[in-house]
Design a protein around this motif. Sequence first.
Motif: not given
Length: 174
Positions: A85, A87, A154, A158, A161
Amino acid sequence: MTTEPVAGAGFDPAFIPGLTAPTATPTTSAPDEPETAAPDQPTAAAEPPEPQEPEASADEDGAEEDSAEEAATEAAEPAPDGPVFEASDRRAKIVADHQGVRLSLDEEACEFGWAEIAAVESESPRFGKRYTITVHTPDRRWYPIEIEASSRSRFKEWDEQLDAVLDAYFEDGD
């Protein structure tokens, strides 16, 4: 009169487990010593200049060998095929993978191995685009980070994930 600083998180961010120390060049008198030693070397240059130079190059070669060994070790350890993951926005970044969770904001960063984590919490705001992830440690400390998303869609991606990474690597104590 110099006073010793008080140790604690309020005065030293490195006191908090998981935070990395800032990288700064030390300002000591050690750099001045070679300058004062330089005038002494020409007077004794006839006797031992050759042994000193190979020692210095051996130290440099040793440092190069160490960094080459570290790079080879990192390259030799392949990352598992598990989920990852990631971000980030212009200031903040979070990475969760087989090693643990790494948070960074501007030039500050901290890293948590899976053994150091008690819980990972994510929060999607009702309004706005800031996705918050909080890492909780067993000693009742928490480290939140906010990531600004390009769009609200998103958040769901997210969450999925992050859940996949937590399911794969995080072992709940229950």
